[in-house]
Write an enzyme that holds these catalytic residues in place. Structure first.
Site, PDB file in Angstrom:
ATOM      1  N   TYR A 122      -4.116  19.626 -50.345  1.00  0.00           N
ATOM      2  CA  TYR A 122      -3.798  20.297 -51.617  1.00  0.00           C
ATOM      3  C   TYR A 122      -3.388  21.755 -51.393  1.00  0.00           C
ATOM      4  O   TYR A 122      -2.945  22.423 -52.318  1.00  0.00           O
ATOM      5  CB  TYR A 122      -4.988  20.274 -52.590  1.00  0.00           C
ATOM      6  CG  TYR A 122      -5.455  18.902 -53.011  1.00  0.00           C
ATOM      7  CD1 TYR A 122      -4.696  17.764 -52.748  1.00  0.00           C
ATOM      8  CD2 TYR A 122      -6.663  18.730 -53.680  1.00  0.00           C
ATOM      9  CE1 TYR A 122      -5.136  16.500 -53.133  1.00  0.00           C
ATOM     10  CE2 TYR A 122      -7.102  17.477 -54.070  1.00  0.00           C
ATOM     11  CZ  TYR A 122      -6.344  16.368 -53.786  1.00  0.00           C
ATOM     12  OH  TYR A 122      -6.786  15.127 -54.171  1.00  0.00           O
ATOM     13  N   LYS A 127      -9.017  16.666 -63.410  1.00  0.00           N
ATOM     14  CA  LYS A 127      -8.413  17.981 -63.152  1.00  0.00           C
ATOM     15  C   LYS A 127      -8.073  18.599 -64.502  1.00  0.00           C
ATOM     16  O   LYS A 127      -7.581  17.910 -65.406  1.00  0.00           O
ATOM     17  CB  LYS A 127      -7.149  17.801 -62.312  1.00  0.00           C
ATOM     18  CG  LYS A 127      -6.354  19.078 -62.094  1.00  0.00           C
ATOM     19  CD  LYS A 127      -5.094  19.107 -62.925  1.00  0.00           C
ATOM     20  CE  LYS A 127      -4.267  20.372 -62.676  1.00  0.00           C
ATOM     21  NZ  LYS A 127      -3.076  20.417 -63.558  1.00  0.00           N
TER      22      LYS A 127
HETATM   23  P1  NAP Z   1      -6.409  13.370 -64.240  1.00  0.00           P
HETATM   24  O1  NAP Z   1      -7.604  14.178 -63.963  1.00  0.00           O
HETATM   25  O2  NAP Z   1      -6.572  11.964 -64.724  1.00  0.00           O
HETATM   26  O3  NAP Z   1      -5.451  14.093 -65.284  1.00  0.00           O
HETATM   27  C1  NAP Z   1      -5.113  15.447 -65.178  1.00  0.00           C
HETATM   28  C2  NAP Z   1      -4.176  15.791 -66.352  1.00  0.00           C
HETATM   29  O4  NAP Z   1      -4.881  15.611 -67.583  1.00  0.00           O
HETATM   30  C3  NAP Z   1      -3.701  17.231 -66.317  1.00  0.00           C
HETATM   31  O5  NAP Z   1      -2.364  17.222 -66.764  1.00  0.00           O
HETATM   32  C4  NAP Z   1      -4.604  17.935 -67.329  1.00  0.00           C
HETATM   33  O6  NAP Z   1      -3.982  19.013 -67.996  1.00  0.00           O
HETATM   34  C5  NAP Z   1      -4.837  16.834 -68.331  1.00  0.00           C
HETATM   35  N1  NAP Z   1      -6.123  17.007 -69.022  1.00  0.00           N
HETATM   36  C6  NAP Z   1      -7.342  17.251 -68.470  1.00  0.00           C
HETATM   37  N2  NAP Z   1      -8.286  17.340 -69.420  1.00  0.00           N
HETATM   38  C7  NAP Z   1      -7.662  17.152 -70.605  1.00  0.00           C
HETATM   39  C8  NAP Z   1      -8.107  17.155 -71.960  1.00  0.00           C
HETATM   40  N3  NAP Z   1      -9.388  17.339 -72.283  1.00  0.00           N
HETATM   41  N4  NAP Z   1      -7.187  16.955 -72.930  1.00  0.00           N
HETATM   42  C9  NAP Z   1      -5.896  16.762 -72.615  1.00  0.00           C
HETATM   43  N5  NAP Z   1      -5.402  16.736 -71.347  1.00  0.00           N
HETATM   44  C10 NAP Z   1      -6.290  16.938 -70.359  1.00  0.00           C
HETATM   45  O7  NAP Z   1      -5.456  13.273 -62.951  1.00  0.00           O
HETATM   46  P2  NAP Z   1      -5.445  13.768 -61.430  1.00  0.00           P
HETATM   47  O8  NAP Z   1      -5.288  15.236 -61.338  1.00  0.00           O
HETATM   48  O9  NAP Z   1      -4.457  12.882 -60.766  1.00  0.00           O
HETATM   49  O10 NAP Z   1      -6.892  13.352 -60.860  1.00  0.00           O
HETATM   50  C11 NAP Z   1      -8.007  14.210 -60.872  1.00  0.00           C
HETATM   51  C12 NAP Z   1      -8.385  14.671 -59.482  1.00  0.00           C
HETATM   52  O11 NAP Z   1      -8.619  13.567 -58.620  1.00  0.00           O
HETATM   53  C13 NAP Z   1      -7.293  15.473 -58.729  1.00  0.00           C
HETATM   54  O12 NAP Z   1      -7.172  16.792 -59.214  1.00  0.00           O
HETATM   55  C14 NAP Z   1      -7.793  15.368 -57.321  1.00  0.00           C
HETATM   56  O13 NAP Z   1      -8.865  16.282 -57.102  1.00  0.00           O
HETATM   57  C15 NAP Z   1      -8.282  13.924 -57.293  1.00  0.00           C
HETATM   58  N6  NAP Z   1      -7.238  12.989 -56.781  1.00  0.00           N
HETATM   59  C16 NAP Z   1      -7.446  12.416 -55.565  1.00  0.00           C
HETATM   60  C17 NAP Z   1      -6.512  11.545 -55.036  1.00  0.00           C
HETATM   61  C18 NAP Z   1      -6.769  10.908 -53.705  1.00  0.00           C
HETATM   62  O14 NAP Z   1      -5.832  10.359 -53.102  1.00  0.00           O
HETATM   63  N7  NAP Z   1      -7.985  10.929 -53.216  1.00  0.00           N
HETATM   64  C19 NAP Z   1      -5.340  11.234 -55.747  1.00  0.00           C
HETATM   65  C20 NAP Z   1      -5.161  11.818 -56.999  1.00  0.00           C
HETATM   66  C21 NAP Z   1      -6.124  12.685 -57.506  1.00  0.00           C
HETATM   67  P3  NAP Z   1      -4.195  20.560 -67.581  1.00  0.00           P
HETATM   68  O15 NAP Z   1      -4.273  20.604 -66.097  1.00  0.00           O
HETATM   69  O16 NAP Z   1      -2.976  21.207 -68.144  1.00  0.00           O
HETATM   70  O17 NAP Z   1      -5.458  21.081 -68.207  1.00  0.00           O
END
Ligand code: NAP
Length: 271
Positions: free
Chosen positions: A47, A225
């Site tokens: 990241y 996130k």
């Molecule tokens: P997520 O957490 O499902 O979604 C993040 C999105 O949702 C962002 O656009 C965020 O907006 C929005 N959001 C968050 N809270 C919200 C709320 N209360 N209301 C409206 N929108 C909201 O997706 P992700 O980032 O893919 O997954 C989370 C974490 O998992 C990553 O950050 C990473 O640490 C980890 N991850 C790991 C892998 C792996 O291969 N191990 C792959 C993907 C992700 P804002 O940011 O604008 O607030």
């Protein structure tokens, strides 16, 4: 915050994901999350934000020992030398002597699991890596990894449209933490009628209901996130309400095996 006991250790099972959080926004976001009660932070070598995450830990008012910090080895760093060298680099950037959990970010079939996990066990013996885990591993590959190290967690995509039943069963049987990434389907849960209807009863929205559904399951953690302070605060409401068994089942029934993160060189998920 919500804690679960995994392998006899109390672990905070609601955290902040930091993929795509960079620069000052990342530092401020991590410090803010910790100051409002988050105790679990997820980053990765890939990241490119470990230094900013580290600055966030330092700027917060929370003691290091109260935080569960995860990072992930890049698949290109799975040979022994690179495991040792880049873990040191990660610790330096994070400004800490240890991580609570080091994950293998994705399977890398060109390096034997035994080599990578044996190197991580050396670091575990030195206290620099408290727990070892994997990410994006299907069930049979978790079993293979368990031959070489005690696997504390498998981090995978998990949300109402991809309910990961086989891995959840394995996590409960083997007592590891199944950490849900992209837990709100990267925002796609918004507008879902079932989640909206369930949330109306508690004064919560679709995102909050989804996160509650995840953390209410045995052996499951969620790491949404959120770049905005408003979202981080809204998401922390997981601790404020409880879904009924019937509501939990209705959310499980939304499954449609929809994978948002599925690279061409990814694993055979059914393995
Ligand atoms: P997520 O957490 O499902 O979604 C993040 C999105 O949702 C962002 O656009 C965020 O907006 C929005 N959001 C968050 N809270 C919200 C709320 N209360 N209301 C409206 N929108 C909201 O997706 P992700 O980032 O893919 O997954 C989370 C974490 O998992 C990553 O950050 C990473 O640490 C980890 N991850 C790991 C892998 C792996 O291969 N191990 C792959 C993907 C992700 P804002 O940011 O604008 O607030």
């Amino acid at each position: 915050m919500i804690y679960k006991t995994i392998q006899n250790e109390k672990v905070p099972t609601f955290g902040l994901g930091t993929w795509l959080l960079n620069g000052q926004e990342c530092t401020d976001g991590v410090a803010h999350a910790l100051d409002i009660g988050y105790r679990h932070i997820d980053t990765a070598q890939g990241y490119d934000n470990e230094a900013e995450v580290g600055a966030g830990l330092e700027h917060s008012n929370v003691a290091r020992d109260d935080i569960f910090l995860t990072t992930k080895l890049k698949p290109s760093n799975f040979h022994r030398d690179a495991v040792l060298r880049t873990t040191d680099e990660s610790l330096r950037k994070l400004g800490t002597d240890y991580v609570d959990l080091m994950l293998l970010h994705w399977p890398n079939p060109s390096v034997p699991l035994e080599e990578t996990l044996t190197a991580l066990r050396e670091l575990q013996d030195q206290g620099r890596v408290r727990h070892i885990g994997v990410s994006n591993f299907p069930p049979s590959m978790v079993s293979e990894a368990q031959q070489y190290a005690t696997i504390f967690s498998n981090q995978v995509e998990y949300h109402p449209y991809l309910t990961q039943d086989k891995l959840r069963e394995q996590a409960q049987q083997d007592d590891y933490l199944l950490t849900a990434y992209s837990p709100i389907a990267r925002g796609q849960v918004f507008g879902d009628d079932t989640l909206k209807e369930i949330g109306a009863k508690y004064g919560k929205n679709e995102v909050q209901v989804t996160l509650r559904w995840l953390v209410q399951q045995d052996n499951v953690a969620a790491i949404p996130k959120a770049a905005s302070a408003e979202h981080r605060e809204a998401n922390a409401a997981v601790a404020e309400f409880e879904l009924s068994d019937d509501e939990m089942a209705r959310i499980h029934a939304l499954n449609r095996d929809e994978r948002l993160i599925d690279p061409a060189d990814g694993p055979d998920w059914e393995r």
